[in-house]
Design an enzyme around this catalytic site. Structure first.
Site, mmCIF file in Angstrom:
data_model
loop_
_atom_site.group_PDB
_atom_site.id
_atom_site.type_symbol
_atom_site.label_atom_id
_atom_site.label_comp_id
_atom_site.label_asym_id
_atom_site.label_seq_id
_atom_site.Cartn_x
_atom_site.Cartn_y
_atom_site.Cartn_z
ATOM 1 N N THR A 14 11.882 29.868 14.121
ATOM 2 C CA THR A 14 12.860 29.481 15.467
ATOM 3 C C THR A 14 12.264 30.053 16.592
ATOM 4 O O THR A 14 12.241 29.733 17.807
ATOM 5 C CB THR A 14 14.083 29.659 15.116
ATOM 6 O OG1 THR A 14 14.455 29.194 13.949
ATOM 7 C CG2 THR A 14 15.038 29.197 16.074
ATOM 8 N N ASP A 58 7.485 27.823 8.600
ATOM 9 C CA ASP A 58 8.802 27.992 8.294
ATOM 10 C C ASP A 58 8.797 29.277 7.244
ATOM 11 O O ASP A 58 7.946 29.341 6.535
ATOM 12 C CB ASP A 58 9.655 26.824 7.794
ATOM 13 C CG ASP A 58 11.212 27.292 7.586
ATOM 14 O OD1 ASP A 58 11.878 26.576 8.688
ATOM 15 O OD2 ASP A 58 11.482 27.978 6.903
ATOM 16 N N SER A 59 9.535 30.382 7.592
ATOM 17 C CA SER A 59 9.526 31.291 6.565
ATOM 18 C C SER A 59 9.835 31.060 5.249
ATOM 19 O O SER A 59 9.697 31.904 4.261
ATOM 20 C CB SER A 59 10.200 32.487 7.263
ATOM 21 O OG SER A 59 11.656 32.527 6.750
ATOM 22 N N ASP A 91 14.645 33.856 7.700
ATOM 23 C CA ASP A 91 15.029 33.657 6.248
ATOM 24 C C ASP A 91 14.348 34.336 5.325
ATOM 25 O O ASP A 91 15.147 35.163 4.462
ATOM 26 C CB ASP A 91 15.049 32.070 5.950
ATOM 27 C CG ASP A 91 15.878 31.012 6.789
ATOM 28 O OD1 ASP A 91 16.826 31.612 7.321
ATOM 29 O OD2 ASP A 91 15.448 30.108 6.785
ATOM 30 N N THR A 278 21.476 46.632 -7.894
ATOM 31 C CA THR A 278 23.043 46.173 -7.979
ATOM 32 C C THR A 278 22.957 44.910 -7.030
ATOM 33 O O THR A 278 22.251 44.957 -6.143
ATOM 34 C CB THR A 278 23.734 47.337 -7.401
ATOM 35 O OG1 THR A 278 25.199 46.454 -7.179
ATOM 36 C CG2 THR A 278 23.492 47.688 -6.129
ATOM 37 N N GLN A 279 23.801 43.964 -7.381
ATOM 38 C CA GLN A 279 24.004 42.747 -6.642
ATOM 39 C C GLN A 279 24.907 43.115 -5.572
ATOM 40 O O GLN A 279 25.202 42.158 -4.648
ATOM 41 C CB GLN A 279 24.382 41.506 -7.374
ATOM 42 C CG GLN A 279 25.351 41.533 -8.604
ATOM 43 C CD GLN A 279 25.588 40.543 -9.243
ATOM 44 O OE1 GLN A 279 26.418 39.793 -9.005
ATOM 45 N NE2 GLN A 279 24.641 40.081 -10.305
ATOM 46 N N CYS A 280 25.511 44.238 -5.393
ATOM 47 C CA CYS A 280 26.510 44.454 -4.214
ATOM 48 C C CYS A 280 25.532 44.751 -3.111
ATOM 49 O O CYS A 280 24.571 45.161 -3.088
ATOM 50 C CB CYS A 280 27.087 45.866 -4.485
ATOM 51 S SG CYS A 280 28.333 45.736 -5.993
HETATM 52 N N1 ASP Z 1 14.185 28.404 8.804
HETATM 53 C C1 ASP Z 1 13.740 29.430 9.809
HETATM 54 C C2 ASP Z 1 12.618 30.267 9.209
HETATM 55 O O1 ASP Z 1 13.078 31.123 8.431
HETATM 56 C C3 ASP Z 1 14.814 30.104 10.316
HETATM 57 C C4 ASP Z 1 14.570 31.191 11.584
HETATM 58 O O2 ASP Z 1 13.458 30.911 12.242
HETATM 59 O O3 ASP Z 1 15.068 32.045 11.782
HETATM 60 O O4 ASP Z 1 11.721 30.095 9.292
#
Ligand code: ASP
Length: 343
Positions: A14, A58-59, A91, A278-280
């Site tokens: 983004t 996109d990540s 992400d 841990t998943q905490c």
């Molecule tokens: N979906 C986008 C990504 O991770 C969201 C972002 O840019 O924060 O590439």
């Protein structure tokens, strides 16, 4: 002192988008004209060079090859640049940045990851502030010309964190990341304040080592009440599997059922490394604290202590590249290599 040279690497996400008000759609931001688009950057005394992925991603599409690509760009410019800013989607940023932290040994320059929840130019965008402050951090040098934050960090919404301590916790708040088990390295407000005692010291050795190869044959096995033998066995029997991040309950606890213990023992016997995480969101695994983790400890599962899942998967992928007996790998996994755990 010379003007720091900053290399800005845009991988996608983004933060590299800008709102076209005429069409109301998002288009790619022109990083070549960074200073023209963000004139505030002229107030930071530094030179900025930009490199973008030819096809920004996109990540969600991030993988070990792209991560190696980021590492290669940094390695190639390591001598000429004083600091690096990596722009990525948020992400999977905690995974990518954690992986980079293990790939770079004896790092003496800042690698700052950042991104944003809203595109540049959008109403109330967080992109500009994140970008400007990340560049300011990367350009922060002490009197001797050394980086003030010589480690892989992540900057988001007024906080600079050690990257391998972070996790994304919110899909819409600007405060998208947290570092549950380690304090912020810096806080931005009226002043940019560095928390010097929390920041990694300059490495003793000046010789940078970059390991770009990671082992991808790993899996995250998250426990939940009612998980069936079929599911656990299917995952542990994946062909070529080399490592498992076992996401356990609380302080590292897991079911005591005979079928579950048997499945884990079988995997260990095949040489698969299993780590207890841990998943905490916060706190630490204490193996043997409860009976429900004692068995895991006895059979040779490694303790992840207070590591995040993102850092654990990255560390496992890195540890698996080392040709050493399991006892040595256990020592390496259970101690802090890049400040990723408190031990
Ligand atoms: N979906 C986008 C990504 O991770 C969201 C972002 O840019 O924060 O590439």
């Amino acid at each position: 002192m010379h003007k720091p040279n900053i290399l800005l690497i845009y991988t996608g996400g983004t933060i590299g988008m800008v709102k076209d008000y005429k069409s109301n759609s998002l288009k790619a931001f022109d990083f070549d004209n960074l200073r023209k688009n963000i004139p505030e950057l002229n107030q930071i005394a530094c030179n900025i060079k930009t490199i973008s992925f030819e096809e920004p991603i996109d990540s969600s599409d991030m993988n070990s090859l792209y991560i190696a690509k980021i590492a290669t760009i940094i390695e190639t410019h390591y001598e000429s640049a004083d600091g690096f800013v990596v722009l990525s989607g948020s992400d999977t940023m905690a995974y990518t940045a954690s992986a980079l932290s293990f790939m770079f040994e004896h790092l003496s320059k800042a690698i700052v990851f950042t991104g944003s929840q809203l595109p540049i130019g959008d109403l109330r965008t967080d992109a500009k502030e994140n970008l400007i402050t990340a560049i300011q951090v990367a350009a922060s040098l002490d009197k001797k010309g050394n980086s003030v934050v010589p480690e892989v960090s992540l900057y988001f919404e007024y906080k600079l964190y050690r990257a391998n301590r972070t996790t994304k916790v919110n899909a819409e708040h600007f405060e998208a990341f947290t570092s549950p088990n380690y304090p912020a390295l810096a806080t931005s407000g009226v002043h940019l304040k560095f928390n010097k005692s929390a920041i990694q010291k300059m490495p003793k050795s000046k010789k940078l080592i970059v390991r770009k190869k990671l082992v991808d044959d790993v899996v995250i096995l998250k426990l939940f009440p009612g998980i069936t033998p079929a599911v656990v066995e299917a995952m542990l029997n994946i062909k070529g599997l080399k490592g498992v991040v076992l996401e356990t309950y609380g302080a590292g606890n897991a079911p005591t059922s005979a079928w579950f213990i048997k499945a884990l023992k079988k995997a260990l016997k095949k040489g698969i490394l299993i780590v207890d995480v841990t998943q905490c969101i916060g706190g630490s695994v204490i193996m043997g604290h409860y009976e429900t983790s004692l068995e895991l400890k006895k059979m040779g599962i490694f303790s992840g202590h207070d590591i995040t899942t993102e850092a654990a998967i990255a560390k496992l992928k890195y540890i698996l590249t080392i040709d050493a007996p399991k006892s040595k790998l256990k020592i390496l996994f259970e101690k802090s290599l890049r400040g990723e755990l408190c031990k």
